[in-house]
Design an enzyme around this catalytic site. Structure first.
Site, mmCIF file in Angstrom:
data_model
loop_
_atom_site.group_PDB
_atom_site.id
_atom_site.type_symbol
_atom_site.label_atom_id
_atom_site.label_comp_id
_atom_site.label_asym_id
_atom_site.label_seq_id
_atom_site.Cartn_x
_atom_site.Cartn_y
_atom_site.Cartn_z
ATOM 1 N N GLY A 193 0.086 10.690 3.925
ATOM 2 C CA GLY A 193 0.285 11.056 2.531
ATOM 3 C C GLY A 193 -0.541 10.295 1.508
ATOM 4 N N ASP B 97 10.044 4.167 -2.125
ATOM 5 C CA ASP B 97 11.380 4.728 -2.294
ATOM 6 C C ASP B 97 12.399 3.604 -2.031
ATOM 7 O OD1 ASP B 97 13.417 6.650 -2.447
ATOM 8 O OD2 ASP B 97 13.136 7.355 -0.419
ATOM 9 N N GLY C 93 11.815 1.023 -0.255
ATOM 10 C CA GLY C 93 11.045 -0.214 -0.166
ATOM 11 C C GLY C 93 10.961 -0.765 1.250
ATOM 12 N N ARG D 181 1.242 19.110 1.138
ATOM 13 C CA ARG D 181 0.417 17.936 0.817
ATOM 14 C C ARG D 181 -0.757 18.309 -0.073
ATOM 15 N NH1 ARG D 181 2.071 13.575 4.008
ATOM 16 N NH2 ARG D 181 2.586 14.066 6.158
HETATM 17 P P1 IMP Z 1 10.531 4.009 1.769
HETATM 18 O O1 IMP Z 1 11.931 4.568 1.664
HETATM 19 O O2 IMP Z 1 10.160 3.229 0.524
HETATM 20 O O3 IMP Z 1 10.367 3.203 3.013
HETATM 21 O O4 IMP Z 1 9.547 5.248 1.848
HETATM 22 C C1 IMP Z 1 9.365 5.897 3.050
HETATM 23 C C2 IMP Z 1 8.582 7.151 2.934
HETATM 24 O O5 IMP Z 1 9.482 8.184 2.533
HETATM 25 C C3 IMP Z 1 7.463 7.263 1.933
HETATM 26 O O6 IMP Z 1 6.255 6.651 2.348
HETATM 27 C C4 IMP Z 1 7.315 8.775 1.881
HETATM 28 O O7 IMP Z 1 6.546 9.229 2.982
HETATM 29 C C5 IMP Z 1 8.733 9.252 2.045
HETATM 30 N N1 IMP Z 1 9.304 9.708 0.763
HETATM 31 C C6 IMP Z 1 10.177 9.068 -0.037
HETATM 32 N N2 IMP Z 1 10.484 9.824 -1.111
HETATM 33 C C7 IMP Z 1 9.792 10.981 -0.971
HETATM 34 C C8 IMP Z 1 9.680 12.168 -1.781
HETATM 35 O O8 IMP Z 1 10.283 12.341 -2.863
HETATM 36 N N3 IMP Z 1 8.833 13.135 -1.299
HETATM 37 C C9 IMP Z 1 8.154 13.013 -0.126
HETATM 38 N N4 IMP Z 1 8.224 11.929 0.638
HETATM 39 C C10 IMP Z 1 9.044 10.911 0.223
#
Ligand code: IMP
Length: 202
Positions: A50, A109, A111, A171
């Protein structure tokens, strides 16, 4: 099309391509000035798939020389999605010891992913590690994690486009759309395809 305007069935424009381009130029100016006097090129690392869209636009707006590298990771299913335990599928090619590293993320998101990536890279003794994320969904944060550069603070909504997917779709949408009805999209992952791309995928 204006921000917030409904687009076809179920999506509304959150950040337009023009707003993305303007903000990316601003981020690039800040990053270029911070690393302008570095002897060795900054190593920009992004996570497949992404963040590569943001990486490609960001590095072309920088006025400094950079090296580019990629990692690919996946969650350990057995540990659960919120465990923060991930498996490296593809590691960086560069030796980052003594180098300045910029982690390029499209969204932070909970983290958890960024925390794992920072810990992994810091263990390799780089000169510094900083993070730039295009989107910061800080309302969902589980672990506090330093973010040196953030493009847009967004609310707790699911977003697609500009590299962000839902089940590998959307994407290549050039703008970022909010999905108000995530339950409907889960039921039919291709729900927005026709409204965003026309009828060629019907
Ligand atoms: P984390 O929760 O910060 O570890 O994020 C994990 C991954 O969740 C991110 O790198 C995205 O690939 C995916 N993600 C989180 N929120 C969204 C969203 O709103 N749309 C699409 N992918 C998301």
């Amino acid at each position: 099309m204006r921000t917030g305007e409904p687009y076809g069935s179920g999506g509304s424009l959150l950040i337009s391509r023009r707003e993305l381009a303007t903000r990316i130029d601003e981020l690039a100016a800040d990053i270029s000035s911070r690393y302008a006097s570095q002897e060795r090129p900054l190593v920009c690392i992004s996570v497949l798939k992404g963040a590569t869209f943001f990486l490609a636009d960001l590095i072309r707006a920088l006025s400094i020389d950079v090296a580019v590298d990629f990692m690919s990771i996946s969650s350990y299913a057995a540990s659960g999605p919120d465990s923060g335990v991930v498996r490296i599928i593809k590691d960086v090619d560069e030796d980052i010891a003594g180098r300045d590293v910029l982690l390029v993320e499209n969204i932070v998101d909970t983290g958890l992913t960024l925390t794992y990536l920072r810990r992994t890279l810091l263990a390799r003794q780089p000169r510094s590690v900083a993070t730039v994320t295009l989107l910061d969904k800080s309302a969902r944060r589980i672990v506090p994690v330093p973010i040196e550069y953030a493009g847009f603070e967004i609310p707790d909504v699911f977003v697609i486009g500009y590299g962000l997917d839902h089940q590998a779709l959307y994407r290549n949408v050039p703008d970022i759309f909010e999905v108000p009805d995530i339950a409907a999209l889960r039921k039919d992952p291709a729900l927005l395809v026709t409204s965003l791309f026309g009828s060629q995928r019907d």
